[in-house]
Enzyme design. Structure first.
Site, PDB file in Angstrom:
ATOM      1  N   PHE A 137      36.946  91.600  26.998  1.00 16.14           N
ATOM      2  CA  PHE A 137      38.067  90.741  26.857  1.00 16.14           C
ATOM      3  C   PHE A 137      37.369  89.395  27.512  1.00 16.14           C
ATOM      4  CE2 PHE A 137      41.528  87.849  26.409  1.00 16.14           C
ATOM      5  CZ  PHE A 137      41.857  87.803  25.238  1.00 16.14           C
ATOM      6  N   ASP A 222      33.376  88.412  34.928  1.00 12.03           N
ATOM      7  CA  ASP A 222      34.521  87.838  34.437  1.00 12.03           C
ATOM      8  C   ASP A 222      35.422  88.365  35.411  1.00 12.03           C
ATOM      9  OD1 ASP A 222      37.091  87.295  33.401  1.00 12.03           O
ATOM     10  OD2 ASP A 222      36.339  87.380  31.471  1.00 12.03           O
ATOM     11  N   LYS A 251      43.886  83.191  35.733  1.00 14.59           N
ATOM     12  CA  LYS A 251      45.207  83.930  36.034  1.00 14.59           C
ATOM     13  C   LYS A 251      45.759  83.783  37.673  1.00 14.59           C
ATOM     14  CE  LYS A 251      44.619  87.324  32.455  1.00 14.59           C
ATOM     15  NZ  LYS A 251      45.773  87.392  31.771  1.00 14.59           N
TER      16      LYS A 251
HETATM   17  N1  PLP Z   1      39.050  87.137  30.613  1.00 15.69           N
HETATM   18  C1  PLP Z   1      39.699  88.399  31.049  1.00 15.69           C
HETATM   19  C2  PLP Z   1      38.957  89.299  31.644  1.00 15.69           C
HETATM   20  C3  PLP Z   1      40.886  88.290  30.779  1.00 15.69           C
HETATM   21  O1  PLP Z   1      41.621  89.244  30.945  1.00 15.69           O
HETATM   22  C4  PLP Z   1      41.640  87.219  30.048  1.00 15.69           C
HETATM   23  C5  PLP Z   1      43.000  87.262  29.602  1.00 15.69           C
HETATM   24  O2  PLP Z   1      43.564  88.212  29.544  1.00 15.69           O
HETATM   25  C6  PLP Z   1      40.722  86.060  29.738  1.00 15.69           C
HETATM   26  C7  PLP Z   1      39.240  86.128  30.158  1.00 15.69           C
HETATM   27  C8  PLP Z   1      41.292  84.956  28.998  1.00 15.69           C
HETATM   28  O3  PLP Z   1      42.070  84.039  29.777  1.00 15.69           O
HETATM   29  P1  PLP Z   1      43.158  82.828  29.379  1.00 15.69           P
HETATM   30  O4  PLP Z   1      44.294  83.621  28.168  1.00 15.69           O
HETATM   31  O5  PLP Z   1      43.558  82.291  30.329  1.00 15.69           O
HETATM   32  O6  PLP Z   1      42.243  82.048  28.260  1.00 15.69           O
END
Ligand code: PLP
Length: 403
Positions: A137, A222, A251
């Site tokens: 994700f 990520d 986050k």
């Molecule tokens: N990347 C990862 C690993 C995530 O867990 C999330 C959100 O849960 C995101 C990206 C997306 O972040 P945002 O919701 O701040 O756009």
């Protein structure tokens, strides 16, 4: 009594969420109160966001000070909080350059665009393919849902960006077979969050590093969910002993104030020449002042060393609950990103556990239908862990009895 009610969600907001019936109104540390004054133990941490709990005094102080001096400029200017945060992030990591965004999705969008642009600059347009992994994700923009490995998030939103391949996580041979000189980037969460709290193996990330080097591809980590101390090091890559070319963070970086960042080396960043990418709010002084305060607190031996004993206490508690009410096969993930995996007989019922926990005044998360996820504050007091586990035991007992 508040005049704001949960019914207003259905009346005024788009229906893409199904929020709980209660509305939290105040938080302090790892406790949250709802409109009726009920007090919850927070094992969810706003989905791995409030890594220092709610209303941490030093973070509140940083926000208040900045709010009284300067909220916003524009990219016509730079600003002191952004420069200070960029320097801190570079000093604390492999990175030499930072791009600021407002969310994890935006940080990833920047990372994927940079990976393509960098390959284009050096090798031409053919080198544009991105390799990603099932269940990953990376955000909700069209590019990031397409790189993400969960088809339910792209359904009906096509046509999608092309040139993206998904492989099984931790499958070294599949990666070896798929990567080629056309690959511009391999994108991976060192510990998958949304996809079910699955950790990469060290061997897998090490081989990914070697294969990227051999194919002139960038390795993108990520760390939006698993970064900022959650696994016990400032960023998870340190614990795996594998250094990426690009890292995204969000986050917990703002601990609840929206901010994201993409970290990289100077030679790669050079492809983001003036005008190639941007954001109105990226590098906003308020967000950067908050994030510097958060980084100062998290990137200390006390906070980072506190992750392992908290994990151990939670894991022991989960094992004890499962011994009484067998429902789970394993506890997985790393540090304070904890996945509790339902066994075959209980599969699909993680959401039921989440709802039952609310009735016991406890916040937990799910990661897909089969995994109960916990991502509490990194500084949650041991006493709150104990009380949360007691509530979790009552939760599991209630779900057990109701069946
Ligand atoms: N990347 C990862 C690993 C995530 O867990 C999330 C959100 O849960 C995101 C990206 C997306 O972040 P945002 O919701 O701040 O756009």
């Amino acid at each position: 009594m508040s005049t704001v009610s949960r019914e207003m969600f259905d009346q005024f907001m788009t229906p893409n969420y199904a929020p709980a019936k209660v509305i939290p109104v105040r938080g302090e540390g790892s406790r949250v109160w709802d409109q009726d004054g009920r007090c919850y133990v927070d094992f969810a941490g706003g989905i791995a966001v409030t890594a220092l709990g709610h209303a941490h005094p030093q973070v509140v102080g940083a926000l208040e000070r900045q709010a009284k001096s300067l909220w916003h400029l524009s990219n016509v200017f730079t600003n002191e909080p952004a420069l200070e945060l960029a320097r801190r992030l570079c000093e604390a990591t492999f990175a030499e350059r930072v791009f600021f965004a407002n969310s994890g999705g935006e940080a990833n969008e920047a990372a994927f665009k940079l990976a393509r642009r960098h390959a284009y600059d050096r090798f031409g347009a053919d080198k544009h393919e991105i390799i990603s992994f099932h269940e990953s994700f990376h955000g909700r923009t069209l590019f990031t849902v397409t790189v993400g490995g969960q088809p339910k998030y792209t359904e009906g939103f096509g046509p999608l960006p092309a040139g993206i391949t998904h492989l099984p996580l931790n499958d070294v041979e599949a990666l070896r077979a798929a990567i080629s000189p056309k690959t511009c980037a391999v994108v991976v969460e060192p510990v998958q969050g949304e996809g079910g709290v699955r950790s990469c193996t060290e061997e897998f990330l090490r081989v990914a590093r070697e294969l990227c080097d051999a194919n002139d591809a960038l390795l993108v980590f990520d760390e939006v969910q698993c970064g900022m101390g959650r696994t016990g090091t400032l960023y998870a890559y340190e614990g795996f002993g594998v250094v990426p070319d690009i890292l995204t963070t969000a986050k917990a970086l703002g601990c609840g104030f929206p901010i994201g960042a993409m970290l990289t080396r100077a030679d790669i960043a050079a492809s983001l020449t003036v005008g190639t990418h941007g954001s109105t709010y990226g590098g906003n002084p308020l967000a950067c002042a908050v994030a510097s305060a958060v980084l100062d607190i998290i990137n200390t031996p006390e906070v980072l060393a506190g992750v392992a004993p908290r994990r151990a206490a939670i894991e022991a508690g989960l094992d004890a609950i499962n011994a009484k009410y067998p429902m789970f096969t394993e506890v997985r993930g790393r540090g304070l990103l904890v996945g509790w995996v339902l066994d075959d007989a209980w599969k699909g019922r993680a959401r039921e556990v989440l709802n039952a926990a609310l009735a016991e005044e406890l916040f937990v998360l799910v990661a897909g239908p089969d995994v109960v996820r916990l991502a509490p504050s990194l500084i949650i007091p041991m006493d709150d862990i104990e009380q949360g586990l007691e509530r979790l035991e009552r939760t599991v007992a209630a779900v057990y009895r109701a069946t």
